[in-house]
Design a protein around this motif. Structure first.
Motif, PDB file in Angstrom:
ATOM      1  N   GLU A   1      -1.340  -8.716 -11.212  1.00 38.69           N
ATOM      2  CA  GLU A   1      -2.282  -7.988 -10.372  1.00 38.69           C
ATOM      3  C   GLU A   1      -3.330  -8.946  -9.824  1.00 38.69           C
ATOM      4  O   GLU A   1      -3.600 -10.001 -10.405  1.00 38.69           O
ATOM      5  CB  GLU A   1      -2.947  -6.850 -11.140  1.00 38.69           C
ATOM      6  CG  GLU A   1      -3.809  -7.280 -12.305  1.00 38.69           C
ATOM      7  CD  GLU A   1      -4.446  -6.100 -13.008  1.00 38.69           C
ATOM      8  OE1 GLU A   1      -4.572  -5.041 -12.373  1.00 38.69           O
ATOM      9  OE2 GLU A   1      -4.822  -6.241 -14.181  1.00 38.69           O
ATOM     10  N   LEU A   2      -3.910  -8.557  -8.693  1.00 40.39           N
ATOM     11  CA  LEU A   2      -4.916  -9.382  -8.025  1.00 40.39           C
ATOM     12  C   LEU A   2      -6.309  -8.956  -8.453  1.00 40.39           C
ATOM     13  O   LEU A   2      -6.637  -7.767  -8.455  1.00 40.39           O
ATOM     14  CB  LEU A   2      -4.774  -9.242  -6.508  1.00 40.39           C
ATOM     15  CG  LEU A   2      -5.786  -9.997  -5.640  1.00 40.39           C
ATOM     16  CD1 LEU A   2      -5.684 -11.502  -5.846  1.00 40.39           C
ATOM     17  CD2 LEU A   2      -5.584  -9.643  -4.159  1.00 40.39           C
ATOM     18  N   VAL A   3      -7.132  -9.941  -8.802  1.00 46.90           N
ATOM     19  CA  VAL A   3      -8.516  -9.694  -9.207  1.00 46.90           C
ATOM     20  C   VAL A   3      -9.427 -10.513  -8.292  1.00 46.90           C
ATOM     21  O   VAL A   3      -9.153 -11.689  -8.025  1.00 46.90           O
ATOM     22  CB  VAL A   3      -8.745 -10.092 -10.675  1.00 46.90           C
ATOM     23  CG1 VAL A   3     -10.217  -9.944 -11.061  1.00 46.90           C
ATOM     24  CG2 VAL A   3      -7.870  -9.247 -11.599  1.00 46.90           C
ATOM     25  N   MET A   4     -10.496  -9.889  -7.807  1.00 45.62           N
ATOM     26  CA  MET A   4     -11.489 -10.582  -6.979  1.00 45.62           C
ATOM     27  C   MET A   4     -12.713 -10.918  -7.818  1.00 45.62           C
ATOM     28  O   MET A   4     -13.246 -10.048  -8.514  1.00 45.62           O
ATOM     29  CB  MET A   4     -11.914  -9.694  -5.803  1.00 45.62           C
ATOM     30  CG  MET A   4     -10.802  -9.303  -4.863  1.00 45.62           C
ATOM     31  SD  MET A   4     -10.240 -10.689  -3.854  1.00 45.62           S
ATOM     32  CE  MET A   4      -9.105  -9.803  -2.754  1.00 45.62           C
ATOM     33  N   GLU A   5     -13.168 -12.159  -7.723  1.00 45.60           N
ATOM     34  CA  GLU A   5     -14.365 -12.581  -8.443  1.00 45.60           C
ATOM     35  C   GLU A   5     -15.391 -13.109  -7.452  1.00 45.60           C
ATOM     36  O   GLU A   5     -15.106 -14.075  -6.730  1.00 45.60           O
ATOM     37  CB  GLU A   5     -14.028 -13.672  -9.458  1.00 45.60           C
ATOM     38  CG  GLU A   5     -13.100 -13.215 -10.568  1.00 45.60           C
ATOM     39  CD  GLU A   5     -12.839 -14.306 -11.599  1.00 45.60           C
ATOM     40  OE1 GLU A   5     -13.467 -15.395 -11.492  1.00 45.60           O
ATOM     41  OE2 GLU A   5     -12.012 -14.074 -12.503  1.00 45.60           O
ATOM     42  N   PRO A   6     -16.581 -12.482  -7.363  1.00 42.75           N
ATOM     43  CA  PRO A   6     -17.626 -13.009  -6.476  1.00 42.75           C
ATOM     44  C   PRO A   6     -17.871 -14.490  -6.744  1.00 42.75           C
ATOM     45  O   PRO A   6     -17.844 -14.942  -7.896  1.00 42.75           O
ATOM     46  CB  PRO A   6     -18.854 -12.167  -6.837  1.00 42.75           C
ATOM     47  CG  PRO A   6     -18.266 -10.889  -7.363  1.00 42.75           C
ATOM     48  CD  PRO A   6     -17.018 -11.292  -8.096  1.00 42.75           C
TER      49      PRO A   6
ATOM     50  N   ASN B   1      -2.438  -4.657  -4.940  1.00 36.96           N
ATOM     51  CA  ASN B   1      -1.959  -4.269  -6.273  1.00 36.96           C
ATOM     52  C   ASN B   1      -0.993  -3.091  -6.207  1.00 36.96           C
ATOM     53  O   ASN B   1      -0.118  -2.952  -7.065  1.00 36.96           O
ATOM     54  CB  ASN B   1      -3.137  -3.967  -7.194  1.00 36.96           C
ATOM     55  CG  ASN B   1      -3.832  -5.233  -7.649  1.00 36.96           C
ATOM     56  OD1 ASN B   1      -3.215  -6.306  -7.710  1.00 36.96           O
ATOM     57  ND2 ASN B   1      -5.112  -5.141  -7.954  1.00 36.96           N
ATOM     58  N   TRP B   2      -1.137  -2.254  -5.197  1.00 37.97           N
ATOM     59  CA  TRP B   2      -0.172  -1.159  -5.018  1.00 37.97           C
ATOM     60  C   TRP B   2       1.215  -1.734  -4.745  1.00 37.97           C
ATOM     61  O   TRP B   2       2.215  -1.254  -5.262  1.00 37.97           O
ATOM     62  CB  TRP B   2      -0.620  -0.251  -3.879  1.00 37.97           C
ATOM     63  CG  TRP B   2       0.337   0.876  -3.626  1.00 37.97           C
ATOM     64  CD1 TRP B   2       0.428   2.044  -4.333  1.00 37.97           C
ATOM     65  CD2 TRP B   2       1.353   0.934  -2.615  1.00 37.97           C
ATOM     66  NE1 TRP B   2       1.445   2.824  -3.822  1.00 37.97           N
ATOM     67  CE2 TRP B   2       2.029   2.174  -2.768  1.00 37.97           C
ATOM     68  CE3 TRP B   2       1.761   0.065  -1.604  1.00 37.97           C
ATOM     69  CZ2 TRP B   2       3.081   2.556  -1.948  1.00 37.97           C
ATOM     70  CZ3 TRP B   2       2.812   0.451  -0.788  1.00 37.97           C
ATOM     71  CH2 TRP B   2       3.458   1.684  -0.956  1.00 37.97           C
TER      72      TRP B   2
END
Length: 290
Positions: free
Chosen positions: A134-139, A125-126
């Protein structure tokens, strides 16, 4: 101890929300692929910082060259040979519907693997801060397909590598172009089915370093499984194709009679033999120093 493997779906979302204040998804995965390529070439490096301790920066090592967003990296403090976590990234899966990330053999230094996933997301995201996404992580739990992920990584990595044509080399830096040209030449040589020259099965330019590793690992070995183990390690890390038995015997005649072809094929088959919780395998992996 944290679980041996943790899975996360990778989602790219648009920073600007909808009229209903909801996120909308993006498919601009080429941005992440470029971020990895830039990181390898040090054009714009990714920084991995502990989300709860901003002064603690983690070191990353690529164990496989990123290919269109597919890679295996190590992420950790590297204070000792086991102080890191394997991070597998798959942007264009074959057997799953969405891009995902797998954390394997989590470091004791970070007991909550979600923090490591956040660290990876923050690093990307930087780089993406001016892109609008933006990148989102989902378990995620793959459930009945849980054991399929490694085959998916291997097959999709190979598939993406095969899609890269030498005519597209202007998209890569000089060193990347050199690697692709070398790989293409070796692929042609290898198609003379089961070539007994072990060198044509390496997937990296600096194969002499890996060949020296094999010679060190096999020196003095008398037990069949111990002879096969380092070949399986390089194959698991996508540093080689599966090296046929006769190429091994030609390069290492001293092990002939200690290891049969059937046993060699069994112990180097990714889908019939597991090296999970094998301390010798892990020690070999740590000694690669890639």
């Amino acid at each position: 101890m944290v679980p041996e493997k943790r899975f996360y779906k990778m989602r790219l979302v648009n920073r600007q929300r909808t009229l209903f204040n909801e996120y909308s998804y993006s498919d601009q995965w080429q941005l992440l692929a470029k971020a990895m390529d830039d990181d390898v070439r040090k054009a714009k490096t990714l920084k991995f910082v502990h989300p709860k301790d901003k002064g603690k920066e983690y070191i990353r090592h690529y164990y496989s060259m990123p290919v269109n967003g597919h890679t295996l990296m190590g992420l950790g403090q590297y204070k000792n040979e086991m102080d890191f976590t394997y991070v597998w990234i798959v942007l264009h899966p074959i057997y799953f519907k969405e891009p995902y990330l797998v954390l394997s053999k989590n470091s004791r230094g970070v007991r909550n693997p979600d923090l490591l996933a956040d660290m990876v997301a923050s690093a990307f995201n930087w780089v993406l801060k001016d892109s609008g996404v933006e990148l989102v992580m989902e378990p995620w739990d793959p459930k009945e397909k849980r054991d399929l992920w490694y085959k998916d990584f291997s097959d999709s990595y190979e598939n993406e590598a095969n899609l890269i044509e030498c005519s597209d080399l202007e998209a890569f830096g000089y060193e990347d172009a050199l690697e692709l040209v070398t790989r293409t030449k070796l692929h042609k040589a290898k198609n003379a089915k089961k070539n007994d020259n072990i060198r044509v099965y390496f997937r990296v330019d600096d194969f002499e370093k890996l060949l020296q590793f094999l010679h060190r690992a096999l020196k003095g070995q008398k037990v069949a499984k111990d002879i096969a183990r380092p070949f399986r390690l390089l194959y698991d890390l996508n540093l080689t194709d599966h090296i046929p038995y006769k190429a091994v015997m030609k390069e290492f005649p001293e092990v002939e009679g200690l290891l049969t072809e059937r046993r060699y094929n069994d112990w180097t088959n990714k889908f019939s033999t597991s090296y999970n919780d094998d301390p010798i395998y892990e020690k070999l992996r740590a000694s690669l120093n890639l």
